[in-house]
Design an enzyme around this catalytic site. Structure first.
Site, short mmCIF file in Angstrom:
data_model
loop_
_atom_site.label_atom_id
_atom_site.label_comp_id
_atom_site.label_asym_id
_atom_site.label_seq_id
_atom_site.Cartn_x
_atom_site.Cartn_y
_atom_site.Cartn_z
N TYR A 168 0.83 -1.20 0.00
CA TYR A 168 0.00 0.00 0.00
C TYR A 168 0.87 1.26 0.00
CZ TYR A 168 -2.96 3.79 1.54
OH TYR A 168 -3.59 5.01 1.61
N ARG A 212 1.98 9.06 12.65
CA ARG A 212 1.62 10.34 13.27
C ARG A 212 0.12 10.62 13.20
NH1 ARG A 212 3.28 14.98 9.61
NH2 ARG A 212 1.35 14.23 8.67
N ARG A 225 -10.37 5.47 8.55
CA ARG A 225 -9.35 5.01 7.60
C ARG A 225 -8.31 4.22 8.41
NH1 ARG A 225 -7.18 10.07 4.51
NH2 ARG A 225 -7.46 11.06 6.53
N PHE A 285 15.78 19.59 -1.73
CA PHE A 285 14.39 19.22 -1.94
C PHE A 285 14.09 17.84 -1.35
CE2 PHE A 285 11.32 16.95 -4.59
CZ PHE A 285 10.20 17.76 -4.47
#
Length: 413
Positions: A168, A212, A225, A285
């Protein structure tokens, strides 16, 4: 800016916070004039201010491609996350989403707040997408198609095993890592990274978010969920939602520590990926979110507050990470410091203590063997000494700024 209390406790956060504030204003001024690009960069600021700041590091062509890639996947994620959409409606949209990005008029109303605006006016994103170079378009389409199919699969299937969990996370985040690597390569600035390393970059971030966001996800209305794998949580409770109840606090923390230990598996791959990057803007980044991830894991570990509210890094520390992450020495230093912080919280009686310590020691070994730990500033962890004179000066500056701001507002009125 951070709260006054946090600034008093951490006065060395002030300068990075001010720089972050100025960077945010600069980002707002950089929004293009063309309506579709203006919409895209404005939405980017609304759906992820931190990402919008980091993306400014990139050169214009790559920045545009990454911006659109992010918004396309954010839109796809909005469809997946909306528990109010019937499965028979949601699944076909997810599977066909890669075709919708070529349609200048397609939109689908779902989500809430800024995400609803993104979906209602998705034609702006499609218009901008069609202006990208063909190699960027191909990479974005490929990842969107694979991600949509993967999301559709898990709409109909629970995350049962750890293998399911990894699969997933691969679909919703590992593919983001693969896609970004393709965009970096298409720009000519980087070699194409191995898929397993790109995948780990995404999994480390996604697993941190899943850990988290437990409470937010489990309390989702109209339907919870559930992303924590049954193979892990069933060792501690009968139902995943039982972790939030006070009577299960001990078991909840043990399950949480098990989840964090699982996430740590990807840290060494992330270090290897980042160490191979050549372009400074791409490096920053990539590096800043990874440091934020291991910092968040260190805060979440052994912390019952994950099941009571929101656990996240203070804004001043976030600003410091953004400001000071410039080299691999900084990355190794941050991973080493946060792994030390996490290690200090390990309870020898925790069922997974041995495994957790082993993974932390492996991370620390990689950092030490880089030979770069002595070449960085230990800004993540430091002794909190008394900053008497500094503190007074900082408070005077803050009060002066507040006074000037209030005075300006009075004049405007």
């Amino acid at each position: 800016m951070g709260s006054l209390g946090a600034i008093v406790r951490h006065p060395d956060d002030v300068y990075p916070l001010l720089k972050l504030k100025m960077a945010a204003r600069h980002a707002e001024k950089q929004i293009p004039e063309e309506p579709h690009w203006a919409f895209c960069y404005t939405m980017l600021l609304k759906v992820s201010r931190s990402f919008a700041l980091v993306i400014q590091q990139l050169d214009p062509q790559l920045r545009n491609a990454v911006c659109i890639f992010y918004l396309v996947l954010r839109a796809l994620d909005t469809v997946e996350d909306d528990t109010g959409i019937a499965t028979d409606v949601k699944v076909p949209i997810l599977i066909a989403f890669h075709r919708h990005i070529y349609d200048r008029v397609w939109h689908f109303s779902c989500g809430t707040k800024e995400y609803k605006v993104l979906m209602d006016q998705f034609h702006h994103v499609s218009t901008a997408f069609l202006e990208l170079e063909k190699n960027y378009q191909a990479a974005i389409e490929n990842i969107t198609k694979r991600m949509g199919a993967g999301m559709a699969k898990f709409i109909c299937n629970e995350v049962e095993t750890v293998d399911d969990y990894d699969e997933y996370c691969h679909y919703v985040a590992g593919l983001v890592g693969l896609g970004l690597s393709k965009l970096f390569h298409a720009s000519g600035k980087e070699d194409l990274a191995p898929d397993h390393l790109s995948n780990s970059m995404g999994l480390f971030l996604q697993k941190t978010n899943i850990i988290r966001d437990y409470l937010e996800d489990i309390n989702e209305i109209p339907k919870s969920r559930m992303f924590w794998p049954r193979q892990i949580w069933s060792k501690y409770v009968n139902k995943l939602e039982d972790l939030k109840y006070e009577e299960n606090s001990v078991k909840a923390v043990q399950c949480l520590n098990d989840m964090v230990t699982n996430a740590l598996l990807h840290a060494e791959d992330c270090l290897k990926y980042m160490s191979a990057l050549r372009d400074m803007s791409i490096f920053r980044f990539c590096a800043i979110p990874q440091i934020m991830a291991i910092g968040t894991l260190a805060l979440c570990y052994n912390n019952i507050e994950v099941f009571r509210g929101v656990v996240k890094m203070r804004r001043g520390l976030t600003a410091k990470v953004i400001d000071r992450t410039k080299t691999m020495a900084d990355v190794y230093g941050a991973f080493f410091d946060f792994s030390c912080m996490l290690k200090s919280k390990v309870d020898k009686n925790d069922p997974n203590a041995t495994k957790t310590l082993s993974r932390l020691e492996a991370i620390q070994k990689t950092c030490r063997e880089s030979g770069l730990l002595t070449k960085r500033k230990p800004y993540i962890l430091r002794n909190e000494s008394t900053y008497s004179s500094t503190m007074v000066l900082i408070l005077v500056i803050i009060l002066s700024i507040i006074f000037a701001y209030l005075s300006a507002k009075r004049q405007d009125n």
